[in-house]
Design a protein around this motif. Structure first.
Motif, PDB file in Angstrom:
ATOM      1  N   GLN A  97      87.680 -10.492  -9.084  1.00  0.00           N
ATOM      2  CA  GLN A  97      88.977 -10.310  -9.736  1.00  0.00           C
ATOM      3  C   GLN A  97      88.872  -9.129 -10.718  1.00  0.00           C
ATOM      4  O   GLN A  97      88.550  -9.304 -11.889  1.00  0.00           O
ATOM      5  N   PRO A  98      89.171  -7.920 -10.235  1.00  0.00           N
ATOM      6  CA  PRO A  98      89.066  -6.750 -11.102  1.00  0.00           C
ATOM      7  C   PRO A  98      90.403  -6.383 -11.732  1.00  0.00           C
ATOM      8  O   PRO A  98      91.466  -6.813 -11.283  1.00  0.00           O
ATOM      9  N   HIS A  99      90.352  -5.564 -12.775  1.00  0.00           N
ATOM     10  CA  HIS A  99      91.558  -4.978 -13.366  1.00  0.00           C
ATOM     11  C   HIS A  99      91.910  -3.774 -12.505  1.00  0.00           C
ATOM     12  O   HIS A  99      91.167  -2.790 -12.467  1.00  0.00           O
ATOM     13  N   TYR A 100      93.054  -3.847 -11.811  1.00  0.00           N
ATOM     14  CA  TYR A 100      93.354  -2.811 -10.820  1.00  0.00           C
ATOM     15  C   TYR A 100      94.849  -2.766 -10.566  1.00  0.00           C
ATOM     16  O   TYR A 100      95.470  -3.784 -10.260  1.00  0.00           O
ATOM     17  N   ASN A 101      95.432  -1.594 -10.720  1.00  0.00           N
ATOM     18  CA  ASN A 101      96.850  -1.377 -10.396  1.00  0.00           C
ATOM     19  C   ASN A 101      97.115   0.125 -10.302  1.00  0.00           C
ATOM     20  O   ASN A 101      96.187   0.933 -10.460  1.00  0.00           O
ATOM     21  N   LEU A 102      98.349   0.498 -10.083  1.00  0.00           N
ATOM     22  CA  LEU A 102      98.693   1.908  -9.870  1.00  0.00           C
ATOM     23  C   LEU A 102      98.403   2.813 -11.061  1.00  0.00           C
ATOM     24  O   LEU A 102      98.204   4.020 -10.885  1.00  0.00           O
ATOM     25  N   VAL A 103      98.384   2.269 -12.265  1.00  0.00           N
ATOM     26  CA  VAL A 103      98.098   3.110 -13.428  1.00  0.00           C
ATOM     27  C   VAL A 103      96.733   2.789 -14.045  1.00  0.00           C
ATOM     28  O   VAL A 103      96.378   3.339 -15.090  1.00  0.00           O
ATOM     29  N   SER A 104      95.971   1.923 -13.407  1.00  0.00           N
ATOM     30  CA  SER A 104      94.618   1.593 -13.866  1.00  0.00           C
ATOM     31  C   SER A 104      93.715   1.469 -12.639  1.00  0.00           C
ATOM     32  O   SER A 104      93.473   0.377 -12.131  1.00  0.00           O
ATOM     33  N   ARG A 105      93.243   2.598 -12.181  1.00  0.00           N
ATOM     34  CA  ARG A 105      92.467   2.621 -10.938  1.00  0.00           C
ATOM     35  C   ARG A 105      90.972   2.853 -11.166  1.00  0.00           C
ATOM     36  O   ARG A 105      90.151   2.537 -10.296  1.00  0.00           O
TER      37      ARG A 105
END
Length: 230
Positions: A97-105
């Motif tokens: 479960q990583p921290h991951y999205n369009l503005v945090s890659r």
């Protein structure tokens, strides 16, 4: 049913004793006989991966936990954990479960994603909508009533955040979809990602999140979002 260990005020860290005591406490609070997925919430570098994996394996063998996962773990510690599990035949991380999205890659793409892909681990990113920023409700001059408003609105101060919103708006309009649906569809299309995690505070917010199952972005749309978020 999933829960985590390591950050509870009464069960901090990942010593073997803490992992097992926290699991028993979770079972009591959740009123269940087993936890489907038990995550280590944050890594505890003071504890060898061998001790962590052995404690988690003991829970699996006891039937208290069915599968184990990790969150906020470095690629090096993840690989070390996987290697130990493979050598010993003990329980193995199957979910990340990583921290991951369009503005945090940056945190996930690269070494961590490579380890996950090579090991066949399923990624289920948290903050998939960047604390609400990728819902599109944060715009210049607007005020949003949310506990996460500060961190979400901060993305408006970056060129990347503005570019991503513009690309999301364009694709959402063309596809007749909601902005958060498009943002989640991009994430769901990334290598190793099984399902993004997105939170809803109201029932009205749910349809846009659930709709991601029916939206498959084209290669051109994915490339547009990639470029905007680079």
């Amino acid at each position: 049913m999933a829960t985590k260990v390591g950050a509870h005020p009464q069960y901090k860290g990942l010593s073997a004793a803490t992992i097992k005591a926290a699991a028993d406490a979770s079972l009591r609070r959740l009123r269940t006989d087993y936890i489907d997925l038990y995550y280590t919430h944050f890594d505890d570098p003071s504890v060898p991966v061998e001790e962590i994996i052995m404690a988690l394996d003991e829970l699996v063998r006891a039937g208290k936990v069915r599968a184990i996962g990790a969150s906020n773990l470095s690629p090096e510690r993840l690989q070390e954990s996987l290697d130990f599990s493979d050598r010993t035949g003990l329980a193995r991380y199957t979910v990340l479960q990583p921290h991951y999205n369009l503005v945090s890659r940056e945190t996930y793409e690269g070494a961590l994603q490579t380890v996950a892909e090579r090991a066949g681990i399923a990624a289920v990113p948290y903050y998939a909508l960047a604390a609400g920023f990728l819902t599109g409700k944060y715009r210049p001059g607007t005020t949003v009533d949310s506990p996460r408003a500060g961190s979400a609105a901060a993305h408006l101060q970056s060129e990347r955040g503005v570019r991503v919103l513009a690309a999301l708006d364009e694709i959402a309009q063309e596809r007749g979809a909601a902005v958060p649906t498009v943002a989640l569809a991009w994430l769901a299309a990334q290598p190793t990602v099984t399902a993004p995690i997105a939170s809803a505070r109201t029932v009205e917010q749910l349809p846009a999140l659930v709709a991601v199952a029916d939206l498959q972005l084209t290669g051109e749309e994915l490339a547009k979002l990639d470029a905007a978020s680079a």
